[in-house]
Design a protein around this motif. Sequence first.
Motif, mmCIF file in Angstrom:
data_model
loop_
_atom_site.group_PDB
_atom_site.id
_atom_site.type_symbol
_atom_site.label_atom_id
_atom_site.label_comp_id
_atom_site.label_asym_id
_atom_site.label_seq_id
_atom_site.Cartn_x
_atom_site.Cartn_y
_atom_site.Cartn_z
ATOM 1 N N TYR A 240 1.344 -6.634 4.782
ATOM 2 C CA TYR A 240 0.508 -5.439 4.831
ATOM 3 C C TYR A 240 0.642 -4.562 3.588
ATOM 4 C CZ TYR A 240 0.714 -6.791 9.755
ATOM 5 O OH TYR A 240 0.666 -7.496 10.925
ATOM 6 N N LEU A 241 1.257 -5.066 2.527
ATOM 7 C CA LEU A 241 1.455 -4.231 1.335
ATOM 8 C C LEU A 241 0.155 -4.001 0.574
ATOM 9 C CD1 LEU A 241 4.859 -5.607 -0.037
ATOM 10 C CD2 LEU A 241 4.422 -3.400 1.071
ATOM 11 N N ASN A 242 -0.750 -4.958 0.612
ATOM 12 C CA ASN A 242 -2.003 -4.851 -0.141
ATOM 13 C C ASN A 242 -3.162 -4.314 0.699
ATOM 14 O OD1 ASN A 242 -0.804 -5.913 -2.485
ATOM 15 N ND2 ASN A 242 -1.164 -8.021 -1.793
ATOM 16 N N ASP A 243 -2.892 -3.801 1.870
ATOM 17 C CA ASP A 243 -3.956 -3.245 2.710
ATOM 18 C C ASP A 243 -4.472 -1.933 2.121
ATOM 19 O OD1 ASP A 243 -3.685 -5.345 4.422
ATOM 20 O OD2 ASP A 243 -2.551 -4.241 5.938
ATOM 21 N N PRO A 244 -5.744 -1.613 2.349
ATOM 22 C CA PRO A 244 -6.256 -0.307 1.862
ATOM 23 C C PRO A 244 -5.530 0.838 2.554
ATOM 24 C CG PRO A 244 -7.852 -1.381 3.309
ATOM 25 C CD PRO A 244 -6.796 -2.392 3.041
ATOM 26 N N LYS A 245 -5.195 1.853 1.767
ATOM 27 C CA LYS A 245 -4.377 2.957 2.267
ATOM 28 C C LYS A 245 -5.278 4.057 2.843
ATOM 29 C CE LYS A 245 -0.683 2.122 -1.074
ATOM 30 N NZ LYS A 245 0.140 2.704 -2.155
ATOM 31 N N LEU A 246 -4.820 4.620 3.948
ATOM 32 C CA LEU A 246 -5.525 5.731 4.553
ATOM 33 C C LEU A 246 -5.262 7.036 3.833
ATOM 34 C CD1 LEU A 246 -4.874 4.916 8.338
ATOM 35 C CD2 LEU A 246 -6.921 4.410 6.999
#
Length: 204
Positions: free
Chosen positions: A185-191
Amino acid sequence: MATPIFRDVCRTLKSVICLQRQLVSTRAVCMHNLRASSKSQRRTLSSDVGSSKVADSSQSVTMETDITDYTEDIPEQIPEEKPTFDPELLDSLVLQQQMQADLPLTEMESPYKKPRRRCVLCKYNVDLDYKNTQLLSQFTSPYTGRIYGRHITGLCIPMQRRISQLIQRSRKAGFMPFLLKETVYLNDPKLFDPFKPGNQKKYH
């Protein structure tokens, strides 16, 4: 400005005319009922006079004449009263409408009122679950595994408390690690940006 005022005045005059017509019709109905009751009384009296042997013919004649005189006083048909036009009433109504139009609008919503601020979870009505580790990992630090605070996430108090409880529950169930963030989950778009908090307090 004058057109809607004139329309309102015309509507009020129409309502007044309708009320006058209703009063005239009710009055006609009442007079008709009174006439019918008088006719029934005349029939009963005439039958009593005919059946009684003691009553004289002179008394019956006088009684019938009295009843006919009473019924003749009742008008056959009441003429319909036509509504009259009062120019002074019209001028007063127009003046009243103009005065109401010049009054301040107290029920108007303030144009300077700020919209209610809502967090991202309340805005989109996100269904939270302790098994949704991809969403919960957005609110933990990838370096230490610590749960971000409200000044970083920008969540409301109930949602921040709910997220913290679900993360702790997910960790106890073995779905999430305690001291780090899963590499998937490190490359997921950040909220949000943890290095630029949106609700940062200013200290002087």
